[in-house]
Design an enzyme around this catalytic site. Structure first.
Site, PDB file in Angstrom:
ATOM      1  CB  ALA A  14      57.358 -22.421 -11.463  1.00 21.52           C
ATOM      2  CG  ASP A  64      61.230 -27.969   1.166  1.00 24.68           C
ATOM      3  OD1 ASP A  64      60.372 -27.056   1.126  1.00 24.68           O
ATOM      4  OD2 ASP A  64      61.152 -28.928   1.942  1.00 24.68           O
ATOM      5  CG  ASN A  91      52.640 -20.099  -7.056  1.00 24.65           C
ATOM      6  OD1 ASN A  91      51.442 -19.833  -7.025  1.00 24.65           O
ATOM      7  ND2 ASN A  91      53.096 -21.304  -7.394  1.00 24.65           N
ATOM      8  CB  SER A 148      44.276 -18.313  -0.382  1.00 24.67           C
ATOM      9  OG  SER A 148      42.998 -18.912  -0.395  1.00 24.67           O
ATOM     10  CE1 TYR A 161      46.218 -23.173   1.143  1.00 26.28           C
ATOM     11  CE2 TYR A 161      44.150 -21.994   1.455  1.00 26.28           C
ATOM     12  CZ  TYR A 161      45.224 -22.340   0.657  1.00 26.28           C
ATOM     13  OH  TYR A 161      45.310 -21.836  -0.613  1.00 26.28           O
ATOM     14  CE  LYS A 165      48.168 -20.148   0.556  1.00 28.91           C
ATOM     15  NZ  LYS A 165      49.243 -19.961  -0.448  1.00 28.91           N
ATOM     16  CB  ILE A 194      42.272 -21.179  -9.182  1.00 27.54           C
ATOM     17  CG1 ILE A 194      42.235 -19.722  -8.696  1.00 27.54           C
ATOM     18  CG2 ILE A 194      43.000 -21.291 -10.519  1.00 27.54           C
ATOM     19  CD1 ILE A 194      41.515 -18.755  -9.600  1.00 27.54           C
TER      20      ILE A 194
END
Length: 257
Positions: A14, A64, A91, A148, A161, A165, A194
């Site tokens: 965040a 972490d 997130n 994603s 990646y 996801k 985004i």
């Protein structure tokens, strides 16, 4: 938990970008926040200040999420900050260190992405769910996982990646089935393109794609678009739903002829 609170939410990653936007949207929706990022994140204190400016309580817990051994202490601090959690937002995540061909992906890069993007969130969700099951149900409770658009869109220059996801998408559905009987609703949010620091390296490429009409809503998504979607799901406005995926992508995933 402060007066008139919708509940207490934990948002990982965040310090900035999508995570910060989610935390601020939840604050506007009436949640008190525990916000998390890495120990070296100077931006996390700024997120706390912004939440407090909105009249909500906020506490920063640096950890972490890839450090499974540290989850107990992390969750103790998050759970005890306001006396329990009603919402977890998974997130935190990272992109590839270098965009390159799938044929050159190294075990080190693969393991790094899996540890942060999938393994960490899986076991953090497990730990939060166990505590939620032991606690009285005094508010709507939810676990929201940010994945994603690459769950369904192949990017051979970011193979590890995409795989991480995609794992999150299945993780969300698995927890949805397991936790439904306890009144804990689980959702997946799939952001499209985004505008963040992560996507800044491909700005010109996506500018051209939007100009060519790649998505029905022909613009970059903003972090607030994702934040508002998460806040809506966390609000309990859709109590007869779980295991659902909400795409925040401007219609990019719609198949067109």
């Amino acid at each position: 938990m402060s007066e008139a609170s919708k509940g207490n939410a934990l948002v990982t990653g965040a310090g900035r970008g999508i995570g910060r936007a989610i935390a601020l949207a939840l604050a506007e929706g009436g949640f008190d926040l525990v916000v998390n990022d890495l120990a070296r994140s100077a931006e996390l204190d700024e997120t706390v200040a912004m939440i407090r400016d909105k009249g909500r309580e906020a506490v920063a817990v640096r950890a972490d999420i890839a450090d499974i051994d540290g989850h107990a202490a992390f969750l103790d601090a998050a759970w005890n900050a306001f006396g329990g959690l009603h919402c977890l937002v998974n997130n935190a995540g990272i992109s590839v260190a270098k965009r390159d061909d799938i044929l050159t992906v190294t075990p080190e890069s693969f393991d790094r992405l899996m540890n942060v993007n999938l393994r960490g969130p899986f076991f953090l969700t497990q730990a939060v769910a166990q505590r939620m099951l032991e606690a009285p149900q005094d508010r709507f409770r939810s676990i929201i996982t940010v994945s994603s658009i690459n769950v369904g869109f192949v990017a051979v220059d970011r193979a590890e990646y995409c795989i991480s996801k995609t794992g999150l998408a299945m993780m969300s559905r698995l927890y949805a089935v397991r936790l439904a009987s306890a009144g804990i609703n689980c959702y997946e949010v799939q952001p499209g393109v985004i505008r963040t620091d992560m996507t800044a390296v491909v700005r010109e490429r996506y500018d051209r794609l939007f100009e060519s009409g790649v998505a029905p809503i022909a613009r970059w998504g903003e972090t607030d678009d994702v934040g508002n979607a998460v806040a809506m799901l966390a609000s309990g406005a859709l109590p007869y739903t779980t295991g659902e995926t909400l795409r925040v992508d401007g219609g990019l995933a719609i198949r067109r002829l």
